[in-house]
Each structure stands twice: as C-alpha cells, then as structure tokens.
Design an enzyme around this catalytic site. Sequence first.
Site, short mmCIF file in Angstrom:
data_model
loop_
_atom_site.label_atom_id
_atom_site.label_comp_id
_atom_site.label_asym_id
_atom_site.label_seq_id
_atom_site.Cartn_x
_atom_site.Cartn_y
_atom_site.Cartn_z
N THR A 1 -21.91 59.11 54.07
CA THR A 1 -21.00 59.10 54.61
C THR A 1 -19.71 60.32 54.58
OG1 THR A 1 -20.44 56.76 53.83
CG2 THR A 1 -18.98 57.65 54.81
N THR B 1 -22.88 57.84 48.78
CA THR B 1 -22.58 57.31 47.12
C THR B 1 -23.50 55.96 46.67
OG1 THR B 1 -21.53 55.00 48.75
CG2 THR B 1 -20.62 57.13 48.18
N ASP B 2 -24.60 55.43 47.56
CA ASP B 2 -25.31 53.82 47.48
C ASP B 2 -26.19 55.04 46.28
OD1 ASP B 2 -25.61 52.40 50.42
OD2 ASP B 2 -24.20 53.21 49.52
N LYS C 1 -21.90 52.93 41.00
CA LYS C 1 -21.27 52.42 41.91
C LYS C 1 -21.14 51.19 41.64
CE LYS C 1 -21.53 52.28 47.08
NZ LYS C 1 -21.72 51.80 48.13
#
Length: 443
Positions: free
Chosen positions: A94, A170-171, A249
């Site tokens: 992102t 981020t995943d 996360k």
Amino acid sequence: MDLNSFLKKNKLEEGDIVVISKGNTKFAGTIVPSRDKNTLSLKLDSGYNAGVIVSSSLKVKKVGVGKRVGKPNAAKIKKNPGMPTVSILQVGGTISSRVDYRTGAVYTSYTPKDLIALVPELTKMANIESKLVSNMFSEDMGFPHYKVLAKEIAKEIKKGVDGIIIPHGTDTMGYTSAALAFMLENLPIPVILVGAQRSTDRGSTDAIMNLICAIEFITKTDFSGVGICMHGNSNDKKCVILPACKTRKLHTSRRDAFRAVNDTPIAEINYSTKEIEFIKKDYSKKSGKFKLIDGINEKTALLKVHPNLRHEQIEVFEKNKYKGLVLEGTGLGQAPVGMPNPLCKENVKVMKAIESLIKSGCIIVMTSQCIFGRVQMHVYSNAVDLVKLGVIPGEDMLPETAFIKLAWLLGNFKKEEVRKLMRENLRGEINKRTEIQEPETFT
Ligand code: DAS
C-alpha cells in the site's frame, strides 16, 4: 450483454464519471477496471467501490471525466557530503500504491522516485538513493523474494550506504523482516521495513509519517540490524521501531496494527518533536563481520493445529518429502494426540503420522497460537509424548518466525545443527524469560 458491449453502446470508457439509475436509486461514480466481464465497477466518492451487473435496461448518464492524478515530479536530488546516505529499496504494498482518480484503481504504481517526490523532507535529512526491487503486494511474496532482497541489501552495504528503508506491504512484513534478520548476519547498518495501512493519496495516509520517522531513526541513532517502522498508536503522535523477529500485524486495518509480541518495541519516535526514546536499552549495534547467509529450504511448512485435525493433514508432508514443519499448537504447545475415549480414535492416527514424519527425517517444532506467552511441553502428557517423539519446543517464538527460522536453518546447516540452533536465540527471536506482557488491546 457484457461490460465491453455496454461501454461501447453507451460510448463510455474507464475513468468516465457516470450516474447510474436503478429503479428509484441513483448513484454516481468513476468507472474503474472490473474483474468480472458482466459487472460495471465504480469508485464512489466515499472511496469505496460498487459493482453493478450490466444489462440493456441499465440506465447510465456520463456526467464528466475523472481527473488524472499525474505522477509527482521527482525532486532533483543533490548529494550533500555532510549528510548520511540512505538507500530506498522498494518492494511494494500500500505504501507504494495510489489511486489513479481517472480509473480509481488502487495499485502498486510508485517508483521510489515518486515516493521521494511525495516526501521531499526525506532529501533534507539524508542523501537518498533508490532502487525499484519490485512492485508487488506482500501476500504474493515467497522465499525467492527474500533471497533477492537480501542480495540487494548486501550490494548497498558494499556501496557504503548508512542505512536502508524498504517500502513493503504490511500483510507479510513480519515474515520478511524475520527472513532478512536471519539472512543478514552482523548487519553494520539499520535496515528498516516501512509499510502503510492507507495509500498515500488519502488524507489519513500513515505512509509519510512512517517514512519520515524511519529516516529520523536511521540517521540519528547507532542502531544496526533489521526493524519495522509503523504507527505506535491510532493517532499521528508517534511511530515505533519494532523487532524483526517478534512483530506481528495484529489488526487488519488500524494504522497501529503492528505490535511487538513477547517483546517490547526497540524505540519510539515522537512525530512532532522527533525525539527518539529507546525502549530496549540493549538494542543491537554494529559488531562482528557482516555475512550474507541466504539459503532457505522451500520444503518447510507451518500448520495451525485445530480440533478434528486429521492424520492425512500430517501425512501430506511425508508424501511430499518435507524437511521442516512448525506446528502452531494450542495452549502451552498441544496437539490432538490423546485418546481419553473411543471418540478420539483419529488422534491416535495423528500421533502415528507425526511419528512417521519425524522418522522420515522431517524436523518438527511446536509453537503456540495463543500469540502471547511461551510453550511449556512438560506440563501435559500429550505434549510430553510429542517431545519424546522428537518434537522441538519453540520457546516463546512467534509461529511465523519459527517457520522462517526453521526454513533458513534447513537451507544452511546440517540436520543436527538445525535441531540445536532451533532452540538457541540467534536474532532476538527467543527470549530466555517472557516478561509478563499484558496483551495491549487497541484502545
Ligand atoms: N496487500 C497488502 C500488502 O501488500 C497491502 C498493504 O497493506 O501494504 O501487504
């Protein structure tokens, strides 16, 4: 009628702003690329997408054309000998995405130069160099990408840069940070992965602040090693630098989704004052000879244990000659291998499958899906029996870190060495004692 003929018939194309009337509802949006050939996809003003099945009776009116978000022009970067040099190795996610308002699609489109142009402050804090390693979402990454990235970092170290920023999705960021920590021994510089939960074109983006805090940390401290820089809480007050092998996360969408698990953050950066406070006083500094050790064994798996686990879910690893398996067990490190009553017959088969898999040469490590705390495999008989078979307790390692560590060990060391090193703390992945860490809830 399919989408293409609908667009042709109404003389429309992606990027046009239209008003759709269906029954007595009307809504406006920008036509965006659609994954389905019979659905018209619109980006609404709210930022959300809507899909409408096309038909000859669907009424549509073109009311305008979306404005194209031009690429920001990259600032001309002059080298300043008095400033440190920081290299941006872009991977994607992102943070490297934006919405093109003409089409409305969010896609990883930035080059690092675009990022630099978006955050000109960066060039006032360091000489910025940049390289596009990939433009991908992190859920698509695998072991080969870790090797490429580790090699790129080693090249930058050879060039003598003072730090590296890795814009990354981020995943699976916690997996990549662990992989880099293991592959890059005695890192002489800081390597900070930076992600974002909101793309840079949105007012609530966290990308800019995360990048600025990361570069502050790199240029103002003597930290060496791999870390993650993300928001420390849901407002824009502070960022945290999180440990490479102890970070997960923990929320799908909050900007402060990342938390240290069974550990503390390394440091906090106050965004308004730029003050840096080290939480970890014994943080890693430059020491020893840097070594790239980038072997990693693809025949390594991670399996979440659950009620009704079937023996064939274990047998599949033996059939496919897997060399390593991390079990994300329940509680203190358990799996359904006990036979307290006749309804548990399947558990006996599970135990036999685990025994056979170990005999086939596969190394099995037990971790816990509890997230916080550590496995204790001497408390309950099921776990005691598993240890007797040769299952290795994973201490307080995160399951995903144990998975990466096992694959990396199997890619570089002999089996007996692997069994020994799996239980030793190499990169901060194991803490001898787990301080009682109250799982911070998201306030
Ligand atoms: N798909 C997500 C990823 O690349 C986007 C993000 O959160 O960065 O991890």
